[in-house]
Write an enzyme that holds these catalytic residues in place. Sequence first.
Site, PDB file in Angstrom:
ATOM      1  N   HIS A  13       0.987  -1.332  -0.075  1.00  0.00           N
ATOM      2  CA  HIS A  13       0.155   0.182  -0.037  1.00  0.00           C
ATOM      3  C   HIS A  13       0.812   1.127  -0.114  1.00  0.00           C
ATOM      4  CE1 HIS A  13      -3.706   2.021   1.543  1.00  0.00           C
ATOM      5  NE2 HIS A  13      -2.785   3.204   1.354  1.00  0.00           N
ATOM      6  N   HIS A  15       1.305   5.562  -1.871  1.00  0.00           N
ATOM      7  CA  HIS A  15       0.824   6.589  -2.804  1.00  0.00           C
ATOM      8  C   HIS A  15       2.188   7.211  -3.510  1.00  0.00           C
ATOM      9  CE1 HIS A  15      -3.052   6.664  -0.847  1.00  0.00           C
ATOM     10  NE2 HIS A  15      -2.417   6.081   0.245  1.00  0.00           N
ATOM     11  N   ARG A  17       1.234   9.449  -6.168  1.00  0.00           N
ATOM     12  CA  ARG A  17       1.085  10.800  -6.842  1.00  0.00           C
ATOM     13  C   ARG A  17       1.336  10.968  -8.346  1.00  0.00           C
ATOM     14  NH1 ARG A  17      -1.832  10.924  -2.340  1.00  0.00           N
ATOM     15  NH2 ARG A  17      -0.723  11.147  -0.666  1.00  0.00           N
ATOM     16  N   ASN A  41      -5.742   7.002  -5.902  1.00  0.00           N
ATOM     17  CA  ASN A  41      -6.437   8.460  -5.617  1.00  0.00           C
ATOM     18  C   ASN A  41      -5.612   9.547  -6.051  1.00  0.00           C
ATOM     19  OD1 ASN A  41      -4.436   7.805  -3.559  1.00  0.00           O
ATOM     20  ND2 ASN A  41      -5.485   9.297  -1.883  1.00  0.00           N
ATOM     21  N   LYS A 100      -9.935  -0.537  -4.994  1.00  0.00           N
ATOM     22  CA  LYS A 100      -9.678   0.148  -3.851  1.00  0.00           C
ATOM     23  C   LYS A 100     -11.006   0.871  -3.460  1.00  0.00           C
ATOM     24  CE  LYS A 100      -7.850   2.019  -0.042  1.00  0.00           C
ATOM     25  NZ  LYS A 100      -6.826   2.918   0.001  1.00  0.00           N
ATOM     26  N   HIS A 137     -10.529   1.202   2.332  1.00  0.00           N
ATOM     27  CA  HIS A 137     -10.293   2.286   3.342  1.00  0.00           C
ATOM     28  C   HIS A 137     -11.503   2.061   4.428  1.00  0.00           C
ATOM     29  CE1 HIS A 137      -8.684   6.375   4.954  1.00  0.00           C
ATOM     30  NE2 HIS A 137      -9.749   6.103   5.401  1.00  0.00           N
ATOM     31  N   HIS A 175      -4.282  -0.375   6.077  1.00  0.00           N
ATOM     32  CA  HIS A 175      -3.981   0.402   7.444  1.00  0.00           C
ATOM     33  C   HIS A 175      -4.799   0.305   8.688  1.00  0.00           C
ATOM     34  CE1 HIS A 175      -6.699   3.222   5.285  1.00  0.00           C
ATOM     35  NE2 HIS A 175      -5.765   3.446   4.359  1.00  0.00           N
ATOM     36  N   LEU A 220      -4.602   9.470   8.116  1.00  0.00           N
ATOM     37  CA  LEU A 220      -6.149   8.825   8.203  1.00  0.00           C
ATOM     38  C   LEU A 220      -5.998   7.382   7.772  1.00  0.00           C
ATOM     39  CD1 LEU A 220      -8.453  11.483   6.583  1.00  0.00           C
ATOM     40  CD2 LEU A 220      -8.226  10.600   9.029  1.00  0.00           C
ATOM     41  N   ASP A 248       1.692   2.527   3.478  1.00  0.00           N
ATOM     42  CA  ASP A 248       0.824   3.801   3.272  1.00  0.00           C
ATOM     43  C   ASP A 248       1.532   4.976   3.217  1.00  0.00           C
ATOM     44  OD1 ASP A 248      -1.503   5.042   2.852  1.00  0.00           O
ATOM     45  OD2 ASP A 248      -2.192   5.379   4.777  1.00  0.00           O
TER      46      ASP A 248
END
Length: 346
Positions: A13, A15, A17, A41, A100, A137, A175, A220, A248
């Site tokens: 997991h 990110h 960008r 995302n 997701k 999530h 997470h 989060l 995460d």
Amino acid sequence: MENLTIRRPDDWHVHLREGTVLKDACRDLSRYIGRAVVMPNLSKPVTNLTLAKEYYNDIKAAMELFPRQFTPLMTLYLTDKTSSQEIIEAARSEIICGIKLYPSGATTNSQSGVVDISALFPIFEVMQREKLNLMIHGEVTDSEIDPFDKEKLFIDRHLAAITKEFPDLKITLEHITTKDAVQFILDAGDNIASTITPHHLIYNRSDLFRGGIRPHLYCLPILKRSTHQTALIEAAISGNPKFFLGSDSAPHDIHSKESACGCAGIYSAHASLEFYTHVFDQMNALDKLEGFASEFGARFYGLQKNSDSVTLIREEWEIAEKLPLGADWLIPMMSKEIVEWKVINK
Ligand code: NCD
Ligand code: ZN
């Protein structure tokens, strides 16, 4: 000098960008991670296979700068409009690892997320049939709900129903942050697993307020009280294959974090394995690290384990104060603090 050699880890997991910051977001992961599950995302979410292929190519191109590369495992962003056809195409694609589910409004760029989870049951049916993983999530989004209760309520209101209705659907609760989530995972079937971040193992909610408000520890699901942190540590070091590494790691520039309304996310890719190793070492459980970091995730997703290894040494080093992110900077987890373990061969 003490050494620890383990099978090369994967990160289930992360990110990364897009645009000018993508290469920086790939930089640290490409040092020693084998495979990384890339979250969808983006500002324009990755909602279908065409967009996922474009993003995959962008990531591969960004990594050409680096001496070694990780393998991106792509995910699609579920919306109220996702069609069965899109799910079937994703399931048959080599590059897609799962879908997701962001409840709408739960976190960064989740505005296009799911409003009515029960309306998606026909989609879950297709995913179950096509053997496509659902990554969740797990937080409710109602503004009147206390942020510290949002994960447990999601489990009670939604996850319990989804797992009951779709007993063969493979689900990763991402997470996890509470003892309630740990217990749910333990009680569920082998088709339900979870990722645990280094920050939820190392910090609890008191750390958010240590000497003042700490925007770089705002993530989060939010950090919980220490009893939950203890339950997560016990789950991670238990050797139970339902719990595995998912950092995460979430790059955000310094200004978005240090703001009157700062965004959520903690960057850990610069030293995630070192952070996990620290936790396992503190608990005298270094023998359980390899399963958690390098084996259980691959097993859950039905992939081969990596065949090569990485070595860590017990050696103190200082984490950089800040790291470049496009034209800006980010503040990495444990900025300017000392870590006791260091990966030496990449
Ligand atoms: C993540 C991000 O920045 O995209 N933020 C976070 O606090 N974890 C999104 C997420 O995984 O919720
Ligand atoms: Zn995330």
